[in-house]
Scaffold this active site. Sequence first.
Site, PDB file in Angstrom:
ATOM      1  N   LYS A   1      38.516  47.957  36.775  1.00  0.00           N
ATOM      2  CA  LYS A   1      38.327  46.631  35.911  1.00  0.00           C
ATOM      3  C   LYS A   1      38.846  46.798  34.466  1.00  0.00           C
ATOM      4  O   LYS A   1      38.631  47.959  33.910  1.00  0.00           O
ATOM      5  CB  LYS A   1      36.870  46.226  35.890  1.00  0.00           C
ATOM      6  CG  LYS A   1      36.414  45.312  36.686  1.00  0.00           C
ATOM      7  CD  LYS A   1      34.928  45.011  36.548  1.00  0.00           C
ATOM      8  CE  LYS A   1      34.364  44.675  35.151  1.00  0.00           C
ATOM      9  NZ  LYS A   1      35.095  43.519  34.995  1.00  0.00           N
TER      10      LYS A   1
ATOM     11  N   CYS B   1      45.934  37.720  27.679  1.00  0.00           N
ATOM     12  CA  CYS B   1      44.967  37.302  26.805  1.00  0.00           C
ATOM     13  C   CYS B   1      45.454  36.324  25.567  1.00  0.00           C
ATOM     14  O   CYS B   1      46.463  36.825  24.943  1.00  0.00           O
ATOM     15  CB  CYS B   1      44.140  38.193  26.189  1.00  0.00           C
ATOM     16  SG  CYS B   1      42.800  37.834  25.370  1.00  0.00           S
TER      17      CYS B   1
ATOM     18  N   ILE C   1      52.679  39.962  39.665  1.00  0.00           N
ATOM     19  CA  ILE C   1      52.494  38.927  38.386  1.00  0.00           C
ATOM     20  C   ILE C   1      50.735  38.840  38.206  1.00  0.00           C
ATOM     21  O   ILE C   1      49.992  38.914  39.156  1.00  0.00           O
ATOM     22  CB  ILE C   1      52.869  37.582  38.719  1.00  0.00           C
ATOM     23  CG1 ILE C   1      52.414  36.895  39.997  1.00  0.00           C
ATOM     24  CG2 ILE C   1      54.208  37.398  38.627  1.00  0.00           C
ATOM     25  CD1 ILE C   1      52.546  35.646  40.302  1.00  0.00           C
TER      26      ILE C   1
ATOM     27  N   GLY D   1      50.239  39.881  43.782  1.00  0.00           N
ATOM     28  CA  GLY D   1      50.151  38.282  43.783  1.00  0.00           C
ATOM     29  C   GLY D   1      50.130  37.908  45.370  1.00  0.00           C
ATOM     30  O   GLY D   1      51.034  37.641  45.913  1.00  0.00           O
ATOM     31  N   GLY D   2      48.846  37.942  46.037  1.00  0.00           N
ATOM     32  CA  GLY D   2      48.681  37.305  47.402  1.00  0.00           C
ATOM     33  C   GLY D   2      48.948  38.309  48.401  1.00  0.00           C
ATOM     34  O   GLY D   2      49.036  38.053  49.688  1.00  0.00           O
TER      35      GLY D   2
ATOM     36  N   GLY E   1      44.905  42.780  45.523  1.00  0.00           N
ATOM     37  CA  GLY E   1      44.066  42.026  44.780  1.00  0.00           C
ATOM     38  C   GLY E   1      42.821  41.208  45.646  1.00  0.00           C
ATOM     39  O   GLY E   1      41.979  41.766  46.120  1.00  0.00           O
TER      40      GLY E   1
END
Lengths: 264, 303
Positions: free
Chosen positions: B45, B130, B191, B243-244, B265
Amino acid sequence: MIKSVKAEIVENKPIAPEFFRMTLKAETLASEGLPGQFVMVKVSPNLEPFLRRPISLHQINREEATVSLLYQVVGKGTRLMSETQKGKVIELLGPLGKGFTWSDSDRVVALVGGGCGTAPLVALAHSLLEDKKEVHVLLGAQTKEKLVCEEDFISMGAKVKVATDDGSYGHHGFVTDLLKNLIHDVALDMVYSCGPLPMTKEVVKLTQEASIPCQISLEERMGCGIGACIGCVCKVRTKDGAFTYKKVCKDGPVFKGEEVMFDD
Amino acid sequence: MPNLCVNIAGIKMKNPFTVGSGTFGNDGEFEKFFPIELLGALTPKTIRSYEWPGNPPPRLAEAAAGLLSSVGIPSKSWERFVKEDVPVLKKIPIPVIQSVIGRTEEEYVEIVKKCSDLGVFAGIELNLSCPNLKQGGLSFGSDPQASESLIKKVRKQTKLPLIAKLPPDYSNIVNVAKAVESAGADAIAMINAPRAMAIDYKTRKPVLGNKVGALSGPAIKPIAVYLVWEVYKAVSIPIIGMGGIVDFRDVIEFMSAGARAVAFGTINFIDTQAIPRALKDLENYLIENNIDDVNEIVGCAHC
Protein backbone atom coordinates in the site's frame (compact mmCIF):
# COMPACT_ATOMS: atom_id res chain seq x y z
CA MET A 1 -9.94 -19.92 8.64
CA ILE A 2 -11.09 -18.01 5.56
CA LYS A 3 -11.29 -20.23 2.53
CA SER A 4 -12.49 -20.07 -1.02
CA VAL A 5 -15.08 -22.86 -1.23
CA LYS A 6 -17.21 -24.38 -3.93
CA ALA A 7 -20.64 -25.31 -2.63
CA GLU A 8 -23.60 -27.12 -4.14
CA ILE A 9 -26.96 -25.43 -3.87
CA VAL A 10 -29.28 -27.79 -2.00
CA GLU A 11 -32.23 -25.42 -2.13
CA ASN A 12 -32.93 -21.93 -3.43
CA LYS A 13 -36.50 -20.74 -3.14
CA PRO A 14 -38.61 -17.68 -2.42
CA ILE A 15 -39.96 -17.42 1.12
CA ALA A 16 -41.68 -14.03 0.79
CA PRO A 17 -41.98 -11.40 -1.93
CA GLU A 18 -38.35 -10.44 -2.90
CA PHE A 19 -36.88 -12.76 -0.23
CA PHE A 20 -35.05 -16.00 -1.05
CA ARG A 21 -33.42 -18.65 1.07
CA MET A 22 -30.44 -20.51 -0.41
CA THR A 23 -29.11 -23.57 1.35
CA LEU A 24 -25.62 -24.78 0.47
CA LYS A 25 -23.63 -27.91 1.15
CA ALA A 26 -20.52 -26.35 2.62
CA GLU A 27 -18.67 -28.30 5.26
CA THR A 28 -16.05 -25.77 6.34
CA LEU A 29 -18.57 -22.93 6.51
CA ALA A 30 -20.93 -25.09 8.57
CA SER A 31 -18.23 -26.20 10.98
CA GLU A 32 -16.39 -22.89 11.32
CA GLY A 33 -19.02 -20.22 10.61
CA LEU A 34 -20.37 -18.19 13.53
CA PRO A 35 -23.56 -16.13 13.86
CA GLY A 36 -22.97 -12.63 12.47
CA GLN A 37 -20.25 -13.73 10.06
CA PHE A 38 -20.78 -13.54 6.30
CA VAL A 39 -19.63 -14.89 2.97
CA MET A 40 -18.74 -13.23 -0.33
CA VAL A 41 -20.81 -14.92 -3.02
CA LYS A 42 -19.64 -15.13 -6.62
CA VAL A 43 -23.03 -14.66 -8.26
CA SER A 44 -22.06 -15.48 -11.83
CA PRO A 45 -19.43 -17.68 -13.49
CA ASN A 46 -17.88 -14.69 -15.31
CA LEU A 47 -16.88 -11.19 -14.18
CA GLU A 48 -20.26 -9.56 -14.79
CA PRO A 49 -21.34 -8.38 -12.31
CA PHE A 50 -17.80 -7.61 -11.26
CA LEU A 51 -18.02 -7.76 -7.48
CA ARG A 52 -18.98 -10.62 -5.21
CA ARG A 53 -21.93 -10.03 -2.91
CA PRO A 54 -21.61 -10.02 0.88
CA ILE A 55 -24.38 -12.14 2.46
CA SER A 56 -24.64 -13.05 6.14
CA LEU A 57 -24.89 -16.61 7.40
CA HIS A 58 -28.56 -17.15 8.14
CA GLN A 59 -28.56 -20.75 9.35
CA ILE A 60 -25.56 -22.85 10.30
CA ASN A 61 -26.30 -26.56 10.42
CA ARG A 62 -23.26 -28.49 11.66
CA GLU A 63 -24.98 -31.91 11.54
CA GLU A 64 -26.07 -31.55 7.91
CA ALA A 65 -22.89 -29.65 6.95
CA THR A 66 -25.00 -26.92 5.36
CA VAL A 67 -25.37 -23.18 5.69
CA SER A 68 -28.25 -21.03 4.50
CA LEU A 69 -28.28 -17.51 3.14
CA LEU A 70 -31.42 -15.40 3.34
CA TYR A 71 -31.28 -12.56 0.86
CA GLN A 72 -33.50 -9.90 -0.62
CA VAL A 73 -33.46 -9.33 -4.36
CA VAL A 74 -32.42 -5.68 -4.59
CA GLY A 75 -30.27 -5.56 -7.73
CA LYS A 76 -28.42 -7.37 -10.46
CA GLY A 77 -26.34 -9.60 -8.19
CA THR A 78 -29.09 -10.85 -5.92
CA ARG A 79 -31.38 -11.35 -8.93
CA LEU A 80 -28.76 -13.64 -10.49
CA MET A 81 -28.49 -15.49 -7.18
CA SER A 82 -32.26 -16.00 -7.13
CA GLU A 83 -32.14 -17.45 -10.65
CA THR A 84 -29.42 -19.99 -9.85
CA GLN A 85 -30.86 -23.48 -9.82
CA LYS A 86 -30.67 -26.14 -7.16
CA GLY A 87 -27.81 -28.56 -7.90
CA LYS A 88 -25.52 -25.86 -9.28
CA VAL A 89 -22.16 -25.25 -7.60
CA ILE A 90 -21.24 -21.70 -6.64
CA GLU A 91 -18.08 -20.14 -5.27
CA LEU A 92 -17.96 -18.46 -1.87
CA LEU A 93 -15.31 -16.89 0.30
CA GLY A 94 -15.72 -17.29 4.03
CA PRO A 95 -16.46 -17.34 6.86
CA LEU A 96 -15.65 -13.63 7.05
CA GLY A 97 -15.65 -10.93 9.68
CA LYS A 98 -16.27 -10.82 13.39
CA GLY A 99 -19.66 -12.10 14.49
CA PHE A 100 -21.87 -11.60 17.53
CA THR A 101 -20.50 -12.47 20.95
CA TRP A 102 -22.10 -13.48 24.25
CA SER A 103 -20.97 -14.38 27.71
CA ASP A 104 -22.13 -16.88 30.33
CA SER A 105 -23.35 -14.09 32.59
CA ASP A 106 -25.92 -12.87 30.03
CA ARG A 107 -29.27 -14.46 30.92
CA VAL A 108 -31.94 -12.47 29.08
CA VAL A 109 -31.29 -11.01 25.63
CA ALA A 110 -33.22 -9.29 22.86
CA LEU A 111 -32.69 -9.57 19.12
CA VAL A 112 -33.99 -6.73 16.98
CA GLY A 113 -34.29 -7.38 13.25
CA GLY A 114 -35.56 -5.13 10.48
CA GLY A 115 -36.34 -6.43 6.99
CA CYS A 116 -33.50 -8.53 5.59
CA GLY A 117 -31.50 -7.75 8.73
CA THR A 118 -33.44 -10.54 10.37
CA ALA A 119 -31.34 -13.09 8.45
CA PRO A 120 -28.26 -13.45 10.73
CA LEU A 121 -30.40 -13.28 13.87
CA VAL A 122 -31.79 -16.76 13.15
CA ALA A 123 -28.35 -18.35 13.53
CA LEU A 124 -27.72 -16.15 16.55
CA ALA A 125 -31.02 -17.11 18.26
CA HIS A 126 -30.20 -20.77 17.65
CA SER A 127 -26.84 -20.46 19.42
CA LEU A 128 -28.21 -18.35 22.28
CA LEU A 129 -31.06 -20.80 22.93
CA GLU A 130 -28.62 -23.71 22.86
CA ASP A 131 -26.79 -21.78 25.55
CA LYS A 132 -30.06 -21.70 27.57
CA LYS A 133 -30.63 -17.99 27.39
CA GLU A 134 -34.03 -16.32 27.44
CA VAL A 135 -34.32 -14.92 23.92
CA HIS A 136 -36.75 -12.16 22.94
CA VAL A 137 -37.03 -11.49 19.24
CA LEU A 138 -38.48 -8.27 17.85
CA LEU A 139 -39.12 -8.23 14.12
CA GLY A 140 -39.92 -5.30 11.90
CA ALA A 141 -41.26 -5.54 8.35
CA GLN A 142 -42.93 -3.23 5.84
CA THR A 143 -45.97 -5.47 5.54
CA LYS A 144 -47.20 -8.82 6.83
CA GLU A 145 -46.23 -10.59 3.63
CA LYS A 146 -42.67 -9.26 3.75
CA LEU A 147 -42.17 -10.54 7.29
CA VAL A 148 -39.61 -13.36 7.34
CA CYS A 149 -38.48 -16.00 9.83
CA GLU A 150 -41.20 -15.52 12.46
CA GLU A 151 -41.94 -19.28 12.56
CA ASP A 152 -38.22 -20.14 12.70
CA PHE A 153 -37.83 -18.14 15.89
CA ILE A 154 -41.06 -19.46 17.43
CA SER A 155 -40.21 -23.10 16.74
CA MET A 156 -36.79 -22.62 18.38
CA GLY A 157 -38.48 -21.38 21.54
CA ALA A 158 -37.85 -17.64 21.31
CA LYS A 159 -40.44 -15.08 22.44
CA VAL A 160 -41.39 -13.20 19.29
CA LYS A 161 -43.12 -9.85 18.74
CA VAL A 162 -43.73 -8.22 15.38
CA ALA A 163 -44.21 -4.69 14.09
CA THR A 164 -45.26 -3.72 10.56
CA ASP A 165 -45.05 -0.30 8.93
CA ASP A 166 -48.58 -0.56 7.55
CA GLY A 167 -50.12 -2.26 10.57
CA SER A 168 -51.10 -5.34 8.57
CA TYR A 169 -49.69 -7.58 11.30
CA GLY A 170 -48.63 -7.13 14.93
CA HIS A 171 -47.83 -3.66 16.23
CA HIS A 172 -48.59 -0.83 13.80
CA GLY A 173 -45.34 1.14 13.84
CA PHE A 174 -41.63 0.65 14.30
CA VAL A 175 -39.89 -2.37 15.74
CA THR A 176 -38.04 0.04 18.03
CA ASP A 177 -41.38 0.85 19.70
CA LEU A 178 -41.45 -2.79 20.75
CA LEU A 179 -37.88 -2.54 22.06
CA LYS A 180 -38.82 0.50 24.15
CA ASN A 181 -41.63 -1.50 25.79
CA LEU A 182 -39.46 -4.59 26.25
CA ILE A 183 -36.73 -2.55 27.95
CA HIS A 184 -39.43 -1.24 30.29
CA ASP A 185 -40.86 -4.67 31.07
CA VAL A 186 -37.83 -7.00 31.11
CA ALA A 187 -34.31 -6.67 32.52
CA LEU A 188 -32.15 -7.26 29.43
CA ASP A 189 -28.46 -8.19 29.62
CA MET A 190 -27.71 -7.61 25.91
CA VAL A 191 -29.42 -6.35 22.78
CA TYR A 192 -28.39 -7.52 19.30
CA SER A 193 -29.50 -5.61 16.25
CA CYS A 194 -29.40 -5.93 12.48
CA GLY A 195 -31.47 -3.86 10.09
CA PRO A 196 -31.74 -0.55 8.25
CA LEU A 197 -29.59 2.32 9.53
CA PRO A 198 -32.43 4.41 11.08
CA MET A 199 -33.49 1.36 13.07
CA THR A 200 -29.92 0.64 14.17
CA LYS A 201 -29.44 4.22 15.33
CA GLU A 202 -32.65 4.09 17.36
CA VAL A 203 -31.65 0.76 18.95
CA VAL A 204 -28.32 2.27 19.99
CA LYS A 205 -30.08 5.33 21.44
CA LEU A 206 -32.64 3.30 23.43
CA THR A 207 -30.08 0.84 24.82
CA GLN A 208 -27.71 3.63 25.79
CA GLU A 209 -30.47 5.47 27.62
CA ALA A 210 -31.19 2.25 29.51
CA SER A 211 -27.50 1.37 30.00
CA ILE A 212 -27.86 -1.97 28.26
CA PRO A 213 -24.91 -3.17 26.16
CA CYS A 214 -25.73 -3.61 22.52
CA GLN A 215 -24.15 -5.17 19.43
CA ILE A 216 -25.05 -3.95 15.97
CA SER A 217 -24.36 -5.56 12.63
CA LEU A 218 -23.59 -3.00 9.92
CA GLU A 219 -24.11 -3.17 6.19
CA GLU A 220 -21.75 -1.47 3.71
CA ARG A 221 -20.86 -1.91 0.08
CA MET A 222 -17.89 -4.24 -0.01
CA GLY A 223 -15.15 -4.83 -2.54
CA CYS A 224 -13.19 -7.80 -1.26
CA GLY A 225 -14.67 -8.83 2.11
CA ILE A 226 -11.23 -9.59 3.57
CA GLY A 227 -9.93 -6.16 4.55
CA ALA A 228 -7.73 -5.56 1.53
CA CYS A 229 -9.58 -2.85 -0.37
CA ILE A 230 -10.53 -0.63 2.60
CA GLY A 231 -13.73 0.22 0.79
CA CYS A 232 -16.30 -0.62 3.48
CA VAL A 233 -15.43 1.65 6.37
CA CYS A 234 -17.43 3.09 9.25
CA LYS A 235 -16.48 5.75 11.79
CA VAL A 236 -15.48 4.43 15.19
CA ARG A 237 -14.90 6.67 18.20
CA THR A 238 -11.38 6.96 19.56
CA LYS A 239 -10.45 7.74 23.17
CA ASP A 240 -9.57 11.36 22.41
CA GLY A 241 -13.08 12.00 21.11
CA ALA A 242 -12.05 11.91 17.47
CA PHE A 243 -12.76 9.03 15.10
CA THR A 244 -10.96 6.43 13.09
CA TYR A 245 -12.22 4.44 10.12
CA LYS A 246 -12.71 0.72 10.76
CA LYS A 247 -13.33 -1.92 8.13
CA VAL A 248 -16.88 -3.28 8.28
CA CYS A 249 -15.74 -6.55 6.65
CA LYS A 250 -12.80 -7.31 8.93
CA ASP A 251 -13.21 -5.30 12.15
CA GLY A 252 -16.99 -5.95 11.95
CA PRO A 253 -19.62 -6.38 10.62
CA VAL A 254 -20.68 -6.60 14.27
CA PHE A 255 -19.67 -3.61 16.40
CA LYS A 256 -20.50 -2.43 19.90
CA GLY A 257 -23.35 0.03 19.72
CA GLU A 258 -21.49 2.76 21.59
CA GLU A 259 -18.34 2.70 19.43
CA VAL A 260 -19.87 3.54 16.05
CA MET A 261 -20.31 7.19 15.08
CA PHE A 262 -23.25 7.85 12.82
CA ASP A 263 -23.34 10.86 10.53
CA ASP A 264 -26.65 12.63 10.88
CA MET B 1 11.18 -24.35 -18.72
CA PRO B 2 10.94 -20.87 -20.26
CA ASN B 3 12.69 -17.98 -18.55
CA LEU B 4 10.25 -15.81 -16.62
CA CYS B 5 12.80 -13.48 -15.00
CA VAL B 6 12.59 -9.81 -15.84
CA ASN B 7 14.73 -6.88 -14.77
CA ILE B 8 13.10 -3.56 -13.98
CA ALA B 9 15.87 -0.99 -13.65
CA GLY B 10 17.97 -3.35 -11.57
CA ILE B 11 15.07 -4.90 -9.64
CA LYS B 12 15.40 -8.57 -10.43
CA MET B 13 12.00 -10.20 -10.57
CA LYS B 14 11.73 -13.98 -10.95
CA ASN B 15 8.57 -13.43 -12.97
CA PRO B 16 6.89 -10.32 -14.40
CA PHE B 17 4.12 -10.24 -11.76
CA THR B 18 3.61 -7.62 -9.11
CA VAL B 19 0.47 -6.12 -7.59
CA GLY B 20 -1.09 -2.68 -7.85
CA SER B 21 -0.39 -0.74 -4.66
CA GLY B 22 -3.42 -0.79 -2.39
CA THR B 23 -4.90 -3.90 -3.96
CA PHE B 24 -3.12 -6.53 -1.91
CA GLY B 25 -3.96 -5.56 1.65
CA ASN B 26 -1.22 -4.88 4.13
CA ASP B 27 -2.02 -7.29 6.86
CA GLY B 28 -1.32 -10.72 5.41
CA GLU B 29 -4.77 -10.84 3.81
CA PHE B 30 -3.57 -12.77 0.77
CA GLU B 31 -1.05 -15.07 2.40
CA LYS B 32 -4.02 -17.22 3.39
CA PHE B 33 -4.60 -17.91 -0.28
CA PHE B 34 -1.15 -18.27 -1.83
CA PRO B 35 2.48 -17.73 -0.80
CA ILE B 36 3.54 -14.16 -1.42
CA GLU B 37 6.88 -15.30 -2.86
CA LEU B 38 5.00 -16.50 -5.91
CA LEU B 39 5.16 -12.88 -7.05
CA GLY B 40 8.12 -11.35 -8.87
CA ALA B 41 7.89 -8.30 -6.61
CA LEU B 42 5.52 -6.98 -3.98
CA THR B 43 4.15 -3.45 -4.12
CA PRO B 44 2.52 -2.73 -0.73
CA LYS B 45 0.00 0.00 0.00
CA THR B 46 1.04 3.57 -0.73
CA ILE B 47 2.44 5.42 2.27
CA ARG B 48 2.45 9.14 3.04
CA SER B 49 4.85 11.05 5.28
CA TYR B 50 1.88 11.84 7.56
CA GLU B 51 -1.19 10.05 8.92
CA TRP B 52 -4.24 10.28 6.69
CA PRO B 53 -7.70 8.77 7.36
CA GLY B 54 -8.78 8.45 3.73
CA ASN B 55 -12.10 9.51 2.25
CA PRO B 56 -15.56 9.35 3.83
CA PRO B 57 -17.81 6.40 2.90
CA PRO B 58 -19.36 5.28 0.66
CA ARG B 59 -16.04 4.53 -0.99
CA LEU B 60 -17.14 1.98 -3.55
CA ALA B 61 -19.59 1.59 -6.36
CA GLU B 62 -19.80 -1.16 -8.92
CA ALA B 63 -19.43 -0.20 -12.57
CA ALA B 64 -19.82 -2.21 -15.76
CA ALA B 65 -16.78 -4.54 -15.78
CA GLY B 66 -15.14 -2.54 -13.06
CA LEU B 67 -15.01 -0.88 -9.70
CA LEU B 68 -15.42 2.78 -8.93
CA SER B 69 -13.59 3.69 -5.74
CA SER B 70 -12.59 6.68 -3.67
CA VAL B 71 -10.68 5.12 -0.79
CA GLY B 72 -8.36 8.13 -0.68
CA ILE B 73 -5.08 6.34 0.11
CA PRO B 74 -5.38 6.20 3.90
CA SER B 75 -1.99 6.09 5.54
CA LYS B 76 -0.78 5.36 9.04
CA SER B 77 1.79 7.64 10.66
CA TRP B 78 5.43 7.10 9.72
CA GLU B 79 6.15 5.94 13.29
CA ARG B 80 3.46 3.25 13.13
CA PHE B 81 4.57 2.24 9.63
CA VAL B 82 8.12 1.69 10.89
CA LYS B 83 6.94 -0.17 13.99
CA GLU B 84 4.18 -2.30 12.49
CA ASP B 85 4.79 -2.71 8.75
CA VAL B 86 8.53 -2.51 8.20
CA PRO B 87 9.40 -5.60 10.30
CA VAL B 88 6.93 -7.62 8.20
CA LEU B 89 8.14 -6.16 4.89
CA LYS B 90 11.77 -6.90 5.88
CA LYS B 91 11.02 -10.61 6.00
CA ILE B 92 9.43 -10.79 2.55
CA PRO B 93 11.79 -12.89 0.42
CA ILE B 94 11.08 -11.05 -2.85
CA PRO B 95 11.85 -7.46 -3.90
CA VAL B 96 9.53 -4.96 -2.24
CA ILE B 97 8.71 -1.79 -4.19
CA GLN B 98 7.32 0.80 -1.77
CA SER B 99 4.74 3.14 -3.22
CA VAL B 100 4.68 6.70 -1.87
CA ILE B 101 2.62 9.83 -2.40
CA GLY B 102 2.70 13.49 -1.34
CA ARG B 103 0.70 16.69 -1.78
CA THR B 104 3.74 18.89 -2.32
CA GLU B 105 7.30 18.39 -3.60
CA GLU B 106 8.49 18.66 0.00
CA GLU B 107 6.24 15.81 1.13
CA TYR B 108 7.46 13.57 -1.70
CA VAL B 109 11.10 14.41 -0.90
CA GLU B 110 10.54 13.63 2.78
CA ILE B 111 8.83 10.27 2.27
CA VAL B 112 11.27 9.12 -0.44
CA LYS B 113 14.23 9.92 1.79
CA LYS B 114 12.69 8.17 4.78
CA CYS B 115 11.82 5.06 2.76
CA SER B 116 15.21 4.97 1.08
CA ASP B 117 17.07 5.31 4.39
CA LEU B 118 15.31 2.23 5.80
CA GLY B 119 17.38 0.02 3.52
CA VAL B 120 14.51 -2.43 3.15
CA PHE B 121 13.13 -1.63 -0.28
CA ALA B 122 14.25 -2.70 -3.74
CA GLY B 123 12.67 0.32 -5.35
CA ILE B 124 10.33 3.24 -4.80
CA GLU B 125 7.19 3.91 -6.77
CA LEU B 126 6.08 7.53 -6.90
CA ASN B 127 2.34 7.78 -7.24
CA LEU B 128 1.99 10.98 -9.26
CA SER B 129 -1.80 11.10 -9.18
CA CYS B 130 -2.03 13.31 -6.12
CA PRO B 131 -3.20 16.89 -6.65
CA ASN B 132 -0.31 19.36 -6.37
CA LEU B 133 -1.62 21.64 -3.61
CA LYS B 134 0.72 24.45 -4.61
CA GLN B 135 -0.27 24.33 -8.28
CA GLY B 136 -4.03 24.68 -8.12
CA GLY B 137 -4.71 21.02 -7.45
CA LEU B 138 -3.76 19.54 -10.83
CA SER B 139 -2.02 16.22 -10.31
CA PHE B 140 1.76 16.17 -10.64
CA GLY B 141 1.48 13.44 -13.22
CA SER B 142 -0.74 15.49 -15.50
CA ASP B 143 1.90 18.15 -16.08
CA PRO B 144 5.29 17.34 -17.69
CA GLN B 145 7.02 20.30 -16.01
CA ALA B 146 5.69 19.53 -12.54
CA SER B 147 6.64 15.85 -12.98
CA GLU B 148 10.13 16.70 -14.18
CA SER B 149 10.77 19.13 -11.33
CA LEU B 150 9.52 16.61 -8.78
CA ILE B 151 11.54 13.68 -10.12
CA LYS B 152 14.72 15.81 -10.17
CA LYS B 153 14.24 16.67 -6.50
CA VAL B 154 13.47 13.15 -5.27
CA ARG B 155 16.23 11.73 -7.47
CA LYS B 156 18.75 13.43 -5.18
CA GLN B 157 17.30 11.59 -2.17
CA THR B 158 17.85 8.01 -3.24
CA LYS B 159 19.95 5.64 -5.27
CA LEU B 160 17.11 3.12 -5.39
CA PRO B 161 15.29 2.57 -8.67
CA LEU B 162 12.57 5.22 -8.97
CA ILE B 163 9.37 4.17 -10.67
CA ALA B 164 7.00 6.94 -11.72
CA LYS B 165 3.37 5.81 -11.63
CA LEU B 166 1.41 7.86 -14.12
CA PRO B 167 -2.24 8.83 -14.23
CA PRO B 168 -4.00 8.52 -17.60
CA ASP B 169 -6.08 11.66 -17.16
CA TYR B 170 -5.63 14.79 -19.29
CA SER B 171 -4.24 12.80 -22.29
CA ASN B 172 -0.73 14.04 -21.69
CA ILE B 173 0.83 10.78 -20.62
CA VAL B 174 3.43 10.50 -23.41
CA ASN B 175 4.90 13.93 -22.64
CA VAL B 176 4.86 13.19 -18.92
CA ALA B 177 6.61 9.87 -19.56
CA LYS B 178 9.35 11.61 -21.56
CA ALA B 179 9.71 14.24 -18.84
CA VAL B 180 10.12 11.74 -16.00
CA GLU B 181 12.62 9.76 -18.05
CA SER B 182 14.76 12.80 -18.73
CA ALA B 183 14.55 13.83 -15.06
CA GLY B 184 16.01 10.53 -13.95
CA ALA B 185 13.14 8.10 -13.34
CA ASP B 186 14.26 4.50 -13.87
CA ALA B 187 10.92 3.00 -14.85
CA ILE B 188 7.28 3.84 -15.43
CA ALA B 189 4.22 2.19 -13.88
CA MET B 190 1.04 2.77 -15.82
CA ILE B 191 -1.79 3.33 -15.74
CA ASN B 192 -3.13 4.53 -12.45
CA ALA B 193 -6.92 4.34 -12.29
CA PRO B 194 -8.53 7.15 -14.30
CA ARG B 195 -10.76 9.63 -12.50
CA ALA B 196 -14.39 8.72 -12.69
CA MET B 197 -17.68 9.17 -10.90
CA ALA B 198 -21.24 7.95 -10.63
CA ILE B 199 -24.45 9.78 -9.85
CA ASP B 200 -27.43 8.08 -8.25
CA TYR B 201 -30.34 8.56 -10.63
CA LYS B 202 -32.82 8.48 -7.73
CA THR B 203 -31.24 11.19 -5.61
CA ARG B 204 -29.40 12.87 -8.52
CA LYS B 205 -26.36 13.20 -6.24
CA PRO B 206 -22.86 11.66 -6.44
CA VAL B 207 -22.74 8.08 -5.19
CA LEU B 208 -19.29 8.26 -3.60
CA GLY B 209 -18.65 10.05 -0.32
CA ASN B 210 -15.78 11.90 -1.99
CA LYS B 211 -18.01 12.58 -5.02
CA VAL B 212 -15.12 11.82 -7.43
CA GLY B 213 -13.29 8.51 -7.52
CA ALA B 214 -11.33 6.36 -9.94
CA LEU B 215 -12.29 3.48 -12.20
CA SER B 216 -10.41 0.20 -12.20
CA GLY B 217 -10.98 -3.30 -13.50
CA PRO B 218 -11.41 -4.76 -17.01
CA ALA B 219 -13.36 -1.65 -18.11
CA ILE B 220 -10.12 0.35 -18.36
CA LYS B 221 -7.92 -2.33 -19.93
CA PRO B 222 -8.12 -1.24 -23.59
CA ILE B 223 -7.21 2.31 -22.59
CA ALA B 224 -4.28 1.07 -20.52
CA VAL B 225 -3.00 -1.18 -23.32
CA TYR B 226 -3.18 1.71 -25.78
CA LEU B 227 -1.30 4.08 -23.48
CA VAL B 228 1.41 1.49 -22.77
CA TRP B 229 1.71 1.09 -26.55
CA GLU B 230 2.21 4.84 -27.00
CA VAL B 231 4.60 5.33 -24.09
CA TYR B 232 6.71 2.30 -25.14
CA LYS B 233 7.39 4.08 -28.43
CA ALA B 234 8.39 7.30 -26.65
CA VAL B 235 10.73 6.14 -23.86
CA SER B 236 13.45 3.56 -23.37
CA ILE B 237 13.01 2.91 -19.63
CA PRO B 238 11.01 -0.21 -18.69
CA ILE B 239 7.25 -0.09 -18.16
CA ILE B 240 5.25 -1.92 -15.51
CA GLY B 241 1.84 -2.28 -17.17
CA MET B 242 -1.44 -2.35 -15.29
CA GLY B 243 -5.11 -1.55 -15.61
CA GLY B 244 -7.76 -4.25 -15.61
CA ILE B 245 -5.54 -7.31 -15.79
CA VAL B 246 -7.45 -10.45 -14.79
CA ASP B 247 -5.66 -13.38 -16.44
CA PHE B 248 -2.62 -14.52 -18.49
CA ARG B 249 -4.16 -13.26 -21.74
CA ASP B 250 -4.14 -9.75 -20.36
CA VAL B 251 -0.53 -10.21 -19.22
CA ILE B 252 0.51 -11.16 -22.75
CA GLU B 253 -1.46 -8.24 -24.18
CA PHE B 254 0.26 -5.69 -21.92
CA MET B 255 3.70 -7.20 -22.50
CA SER B 256 3.18 -7.26 -26.25
CA ALA B 257 2.25 -3.57 -26.08
CA GLY B 258 5.54 -2.87 -24.32
CA ALA B 259 5.27 -3.66 -20.61
CA ARG B 260 8.22 -5.59 -19.15
CA ALA B 261 6.34 -6.40 -15.95
CA VAL B 262 2.66 -6.29 -15.02
CA ALA B 263 0.60 -5.57 -11.93
CA PHE B 264 -2.56 -7.36 -10.88
CA GLY B 265 -4.84 -4.89 -9.15
CA THR B 266 -8.55 -4.88 -8.56
CA ILE B 267 -8.97 -8.52 -9.63
CA ASN B 268 -7.30 -9.48 -6.32
CA PHE B 269 -10.45 -8.26 -4.55
CA ILE B 270 -12.68 -10.50 -6.63
CA ASP B 271 -10.58 -13.60 -7.16
CA THR B 272 -7.86 -14.49 -4.68
CA GLN B 273 -6.54 -17.17 -7.06
CA ALA B 274 -6.13 -14.89 -10.09
CA ILE B 275 -2.37 -14.46 -9.65
CA PRO B 276 -1.31 -18.10 -9.11
CA ARG B 277 -3.60 -19.20 -11.94
CA ALA B 278 -2.27 -16.60 -14.38
CA LEU B 279 1.31 -17.48 -13.53
CA LYS B 280 0.75 -21.13 -14.34
CA ASP B 281 -1.19 -20.26 -17.49
CA LEU B 282 1.52 -17.87 -18.67
CA GLU B 283 4.16 -20.54 -18.28
CA ASN B 284 2.05 -23.02 -20.25
CA TYR B 285 1.41 -20.45 -22.96
CA LEU B 286 5.14 -19.81 -23.39
CA ILE B 287 5.83 -23.54 -23.60
CA GLU B 288 3.04 -24.15 -26.11
CA ASN B 289 4.27 -21.27 -28.27
CA ASN B 290 7.94 -22.24 -28.06
CA ILE B 291 8.93 -19.00 -26.40
CA ASP B 292 12.09 -19.53 -24.32
CA ASP B 293 12.12 -16.18 -22.61
CA VAL B 294 9.20 -14.03 -21.53
CA ASN B 295 11.28 -10.93 -22.40
CA GLU B 296 10.89 -11.88 -26.06
CA ILE B 297 7.28 -10.77 -26.06
CA VAL B 298 7.95 -7.31 -24.61
CA GLY B 299 6.90 -4.82 -27.28
CA CYS B 300 6.48 -7.55 -29.90
CA ALA B 301 3.18 -6.08 -31.13
CA HIS B 302 5.13 -3.12 -32.54
CA CYS B 303 7.16 -5.15 -35.03
